[in-house]
Design an enzyme around this catalytic site. Structure first.
Site, PDB file in Angstrom:
ATOM      1  N   THR A  62      12.831   8.467  -1.410  1.00 54.66           N
ATOM      2  CA  THR A  62      11.835   9.566  -1.011  1.00 54.66           C
ATOM      3  C   THR A  62      12.030  10.084   0.521  1.00 54.66           C
ATOM      4  OG1 THR A  62      10.263   8.088  -0.074  1.00 54.66           O
ATOM      5  CG2 THR A  62      10.152   8.485  -2.600  1.00 54.66           C
ATOM      6  N   TYR A  80       5.212  -4.526   7.533  1.00 51.32           N
ATOM      7  CA  TYR A  80       5.367  -3.737   6.278  1.00 51.32           C
ATOM      8  C   TYR A  80       4.900  -4.879   5.055  1.00 51.32           C
ATOM      9  CZ  TYR A  80       6.688  -0.863   2.495  1.00 51.32           C
ATOM     10  OH  TYR A  80       6.717  -0.178   1.260  1.00 51.32           O
ATOM     11  N   ILE A 128       6.759   9.476  -3.847  1.00 45.70           N
ATOM     12  CA  ILE A 128       6.154   9.049  -5.039  1.00 45.70           C
ATOM     13  C   ILE A 128       4.782   9.612  -5.233  1.00 45.70           C
ATOM     14  CG2 ILE A 128       5.202   6.793  -6.112  1.00 45.70           C
ATOM     15  CD1 ILE A 128       7.172   5.278  -4.380  1.00 45.70           C
ATOM     16  N   ASP A 148      -9.535   6.594   8.229  1.00 39.97           N
ATOM     17  CA  ASP A 148     -10.925   7.006   8.912  1.00 39.97           C
ATOM     18  C   ASP A 148     -12.054   6.727   7.918  1.00 39.97           C
ATOM     19  OD1 ASP A 148     -13.000   8.479   9.725  1.00 39.97           O
ATOM     20  OD2 ASP A 148     -11.785   9.627  10.877  1.00 39.97           O
ATOM     21  N   VAL A 181      12.955   3.642  -3.261  1.00 38.98           N
ATOM     22  CA  VAL A 181      12.734   4.857  -4.073  1.00 38.98           C
ATOM     23  C   VAL A 181      13.079   5.823  -3.467  1.00 38.98           C
ATOM     24  CG1 VAL A 181      11.010   6.160  -5.423  1.00 38.98           C
ATOM     25  CG2 VAL A 181      10.554   3.711  -5.166  1.00 38.98           C
TER      26      VAL A 181
HETATM   27  N1  LIG Z   1       9.918   4.738  -1.073  1.00 41.25           N
HETATM   28  C1  LIG Z   1      10.344   3.655  -1.207  1.00 41.25           C
HETATM   29  O1  LIG Z   1      11.383   2.967  -1.291  1.00 41.25           O
HETATM   30  C2  LIG Z   1       8.931   2.759  -1.538  1.00 41.25           C
HETATM   31  C3  LIG Z   1       9.166   1.355  -1.984  1.00 41.25           C
HETATM   32  C4  LIG Z   1       8.222   0.479  -2.272  1.00 41.25           C
HETATM   33  C5  LIG Z   1       7.001   0.853  -1.936  1.00 41.25           C
HETATM   34  N2  LIG Z   1       6.650   2.111  -1.473  1.00 41.25           N
HETATM   35  C6  LIG Z   1       5.211   2.566  -1.252  1.00 41.25           C
HETATM   36  O2  LIG Z   1       5.280   3.945  -2.060  1.00 41.25           O
HETATM   37  C7  LIG Z   1       4.107   4.672  -1.253  1.00 41.25           C
HETATM   38  C8  LIG Z   1       4.873   5.962  -0.908  1.00 41.25           C
HETATM   39  O3  LIG Z   1       6.023   6.004  -0.607  1.00 41.25           O
HETATM   40  P1  LIG Z   1       6.900   7.191  -0.343  1.00 41.25           P
HETATM   41  O4  LIG Z   1       8.274   6.656  -0.394  1.00 41.25           O
HETATM   42  O5  LIG Z   1       6.482   8.149  -1.554  1.00 41.25           O
HETATM   43  O6  LIG Z   1       6.548   7.905   1.156  1.00 41.25           O
HETATM   44  P2  LIG Z   1       6.378   9.339   1.616  1.00 41.25           P
HETATM   45  O7  LIG Z   1       6.652   9.017   3.157  1.00 41.25           O
HETATM   46  O8  LIG Z   1       7.360  10.110   1.050  1.00 41.25           O
HETATM   47  O9  LIG Z   1       5.071   9.971   1.352  1.00 41.25           O
HETATM   48  C9  LIG Z   1       3.897   9.156   1.810  1.00 41.25           C
HETATM   49  C10 LIG Z   1       2.808  10.202   2.195  1.00 41.25           C
HETATM   50  O10 LIG Z   1       1.559   9.482   2.622  1.00 41.25           O
HETATM   51  C11 LIG Z   1       1.024  10.395   3.628  1.00 41.25           C
HETATM   52  N3  LIG Z   1       0.152   9.507   4.386  1.00 41.25           N
HETATM   53  C12 LIG Z   1       0.846   8.671   5.496  1.00 41.25           C
HETATM   54  N4  LIG Z   1      -0.152   8.053   6.266  1.00 41.25           N
HETATM   55  C13 LIG Z   1      -1.560   8.735   5.851  1.00 41.25           C
HETATM   56  C14 LIG Z   1      -2.778   8.671   6.051  1.00 41.25           C
HETATM   57  N5  LIG Z   1      -2.973   7.689   6.964  1.00 41.25           N
HETATM   58  N6  LIG Z   1      -3.680   9.294   5.337  1.00 41.25           N
HETATM   59  C15 LIG Z   1      -3.381  10.012   4.420  1.00 41.25           C
HETATM   60  N7  LIG Z   1      -2.139  10.406   4.110  1.00 41.25           N
HETATM   61  C16 LIG Z   1      -0.979   9.587   4.615  1.00 41.25           C
HETATM   62  C17 LIG Z   1       2.060  11.228   4.215  1.00 41.25           C
HETATM   63  O11 LIG Z   1       1.616  12.503   4.792  1.00 41.25           O
HETATM   64  C18 LIG Z   1       3.050  11.248   2.916  1.00 41.25           C
HETATM   65  O12 LIG Z   1       2.901  12.493   2.385  1.00 41.25           O
HETATM   66  C19 LIG Z   1       3.936   3.888   0.066  1.00 41.25           C
HETATM   67  O13 LIG Z   1       2.740   3.110   0.111  1.00 41.25           O
HETATM   68  C20 LIG Z   1       4.956   2.794   0.315  1.00 41.25           C
HETATM   69  O14 LIG Z   1       4.867   1.728   0.979  1.00 41.25           O
HETATM   70  C21 LIG Z   1       7.888   3.018  -1.221  1.00 41.25           C
END
Ligand SMILES: NC(=O)c1ccc[n+]([C@@H]2O[C@H](COP(=O)([O-])OP(=O)(O)OC[C@H]3O[C@@H](n4cnc5c(N)ncnc54)[C@H](O)[C@@H]3O)[C@@H](O)[C@H]2O)c1
Length: 258
Positions: free
Chosen positions: A190, A155, A19, A67, A188
């Protein structure tokens, strides 16, 4: 151009994958000066340079959002080079488990990234936004915050806090020109979803993918770009009347599942 981000800088945490990647690309294409705050610095650099090669603005910053000192230092650098107008608290991590089998270490790890991370970033951007009496903060929550989802104890807890944090910030800075909202997606497609399927259901990846897709009444998962369009709207000037809201984007998950 409607939904223009011309002349505005936008910090996107976790902006190199899923996302966040879609948001980074869309915001840059709308004229935003995009700053990707990422744990995966190499990937962030790749994404930023791809965006720049398309003629738009993007910079990668390797940082762990949990951090506080490092987050403050990075955001100070961004403020020094062009200001801070938009913060998208997108980075987050997943965990499967209930209250009984979730360990203290896992609970701390999820809360550190999913709650303390957005707090750290909000804490660091606010002085710059207050100085201009203007700013937009958008947090990534989840439908897991408001719907009971099995086996997502830590979560869901973390995403519930994200919604409360959104309301608190929206209320506290309402009069100072800062808007704060959040988005609650259902599933989503991803790397986040692919990662937890392969980790938790090895050998049953396809079956689980289909099962999770079918949990949305619309019959599929969202595309990251569909979430990015909502993020763009909420961060744009056109959404100037919206603050303190949690937007479900869920293929009917919260209202049409029965
Ligand atoms: N994919 C889903 O189904 C879904 C649904 C609801 C909510 N979300 C939320 O959307 C957001 C993005 O999800 P996504 O599916 O794109 O995830 P993703 O894993 O594809 O991407 C997350 C990114 O965050 C970075 N990241 C993780 N921990 C980090 C940290 N401590 N510091 C800096 N960067 C960090 C990772 O390196 C990664 O590039 C998240 O907050 C997730 O909880 C996702």
């Amino acid at each position: 151009m409607i939904f223009s981000l011309e002349g505005r800088s936008a910090i996107i945490t976790g902006g190199a994958s899923g996302i966040g990647l879609a948001i980074s690309k869309l915001f840059a294409s709308q004229g935003g000066d995009v700053h990707i705050l990422e744990l995966n610095g190499a990937l962030a650099e790749e994404v930023a340079s791809e965006i720049r090669s398309s003629g738009y603005k993007a910079t990668a910053h390797e940082v762990n959002i949990a951090d506080q000192e490092k987050v403050k230092a990075v955001i100070q650098t961004i403020a020094d080079t062009g200001g801070v107008d938009i913060l998208v608290n997108n980075a987050g991590i997943a965990h499967v488990g209930n209250a009984l089998n979730t360990t203290e270490a896992d609970f701390d790890r999820i809360l550190n990234v999913n709650i303390k991370g957005p707090y750290n970033c909000i804490h660091a951007v606010l002085p710059f936004m207050l100085a201009k009496s203007r700013g937009v903060i958008l947090n990534m929550a989840s439908i897991a915050a408001t719907i009971g989802i099995p086996d997502r104890f830590a979560y869901s807890t973390s995403k519930g806090a994200v919604i409360s944090m959104t309301l608190s910030v929206a209320k506290d800075y309402l009069k100072q020109g800062i808007r704060c909202n959040c988005i609650s997606p259902a599933r989503v497609h991803t790397p986040f979803v692919d990662g937890f399927i392969s980790k938790n259901y090895p050998g049953k990846e396809q079956e689980m993918f289909e099962k999770l897709s079918a949990t949305q009444p619309i019959g599929r998962m969202a595309k990251p770009e569909e979430i990015a369009y909502l993020a763009l709207y909420l961060c744009s000037e056109e959404a100037g009347f919206i603050t303190g809201c949690d937007y479900a984007i869920d293929g009917g998950f919260t209202r049409l599942n029965n």
